[in-house]
Design a protein around this motif. Structure first.
Motif, short mmCIF file in Angstrom:
data_model
loop_
_atom_site.label_atom_id
_atom_site.label_comp_id
_atom_site.label_asym_id
_atom_site.label_seq_id
_atom_site.Cartn_x
_atom_site.Cartn_y
_atom_site.Cartn_z
N VAL A 81 0.84 -1.20 0.00
CA VAL A 81 0.00 0.00 0.00
C VAL A 81 0.88 1.25 0.00
CG1 VAL A 81 -1.65 1.35 1.37
CG2 VAL A 81 -2.02 -1.10 1.02
N ASN A 82 1.95 1.25 0.79
CA ASN A 82 2.85 2.40 0.81
C ASN A 82 3.51 2.61 -0.54
OD1 ASN A 82 2.26 2.99 3.47
ND2 ASN A 82 4.02 1.90 4.29
N ILE A 84 2.22 1.75 -3.49
CA ILE A 84 1.17 2.28 -4.37
C ILE A 84 1.00 3.77 -4.13
CG2 ILE A 84 -1.33 2.27 -4.83
CD1 ILE A 84 -1.20 -0.81 -4.33
N ARG A 85 0.91 4.16 -2.86
CA ARG A 85 0.74 5.58 -2.53
C ARG A 85 1.93 6.42 -3.01
NH1 ARG A 85 -3.46 6.74 0.57
NH2 ARG A 85 -4.48 5.12 1.79
N ALA A 86 3.15 5.88 -2.88
CA ALA A 86 4.35 6.62 -3.27
C ALA A 86 4.45 6.79 -4.79
CB ALA A 86 5.60 5.90 -2.75
N ASN A 87 3.80 5.92 -5.55
CA ASN A 87 3.90 5.94 -7.01
C ASN A 87 2.61 6.34 -7.69
OD1 ASN A 87 6.71 4.94 -7.48
ND2 ASN A 87 5.93 3.30 -6.20
N ALA A 88 1.74 7.02 -6.97
CA ALA A 88 0.47 7.46 -7.54
C ALA A 88 0.18 8.89 -7.11
CB ALA A 88 -0.67 6.54 -7.08
N GLU A 89 -0.58 9.56 -7.92
CA GLU A 89 -1.00 10.92 -7.61
C GLU A 89 -2.30 10.87 -6.82
OE1 GLU A 89 -2.50 14.98 -9.88
OE2 GLU A 89 -1.57 13.38 -11.06
N ASP A 90 -2.32 11.49 -5.65
CA ASP A 90 -3.54 11.53 -4.84
C ASP A 90 -4.37 12.72 -5.30
OD1 ASP A 90 -5.56 11.59 -2.96
OD2 ASP A 90 -4.22 11.29 -1.25
N PRO A 133 -10.27 -0.96 -4.82
CA PRO A 133 -10.18 -0.28 -3.52
C PRO A 133 -8.78 -0.45 -2.95
CG PRO A 133 -11.39 -2.34 -3.31
CD PRO A 133 -11.12 -2.14 -4.76
N LEU A 134 -8.30 0.58 -2.31
CA LEU A 134 -7.00 0.54 -1.63
C LEU A 134 -7.26 0.18 -0.18
CD1 LEU A 134 -4.00 1.07 -2.20
CD2 LEU A 134 -4.35 3.42 -1.46
#
Length: 142
Positions: A81-82, A84-90, A133-134
């Motif tokens: 999950v970390n 995914i978050r680091a490599n995606a735009e929120d 879903p994340l």
């Protein structure tokens, strides 16, 4: 939370947890539930015995702790999950809009994370936009 025994049209059985019976119905109608074995989105609830809270069950729940393998699995999931978050735009609340722009070629392909209501997620899936879903991972204190 409601626990259901589920099966797909290929006969694979698996478990699912839902906020309510309506939540299951909404997710099943939007094909948001899929078999972990074969990926089929044709999923149905199976007959199951009702969960009755007894003193023995309550004691068992109070004694439940994660074993080493479960802790390692949660740590791996947290790592994924970390990543995914680091490599995606929120994009927050703009998620449905931004996902559509990418899908229809109006914006560059990139990883997105954000928020979407159940209805918005169903609409995106119906348009053929692949979303997932994340998972929310318990923090270190849990």
């Amino acid at each position: 939370m409601i626990h259901y025994n589920l099966s797909c049209d290929n006969g694979h059985g698996f478990d699912g947890w839902f906020a309510s019976s309506d939540d299951f119905d909404r997710q099943a109608a939007g094909q948001l539930i899929s078999c972990p074995t074969c990926g089929s989105a044709s999923v149905s609830k199976q007959l199951m015995a009702p969960a009755v809270a007894t003193a023995r069950k309550k004691e068992a729940h109070q004694a439940l702790v994660m074993d080493k393998a479960q802790k390692e699995t949660i740590a791996k999931l947290r790592e994924i999950v970390n990543s995914i978050r680091a490599n995606a735009e929120d994009v927050g609340e703009r998620f449905p809009e931004e996902a559509r722009k990418i899908h229809y070629g109006e914006a560059d392909q990139r990883g997105l994370i954000g928020k979407a209501s159940a209805d918005e997620a169903i609409a995106l899936l119906e348009e053929g936009i692949e979303i997932a879903p994340l998972p929310v991972i318990p923090d270190e204190a849990n």
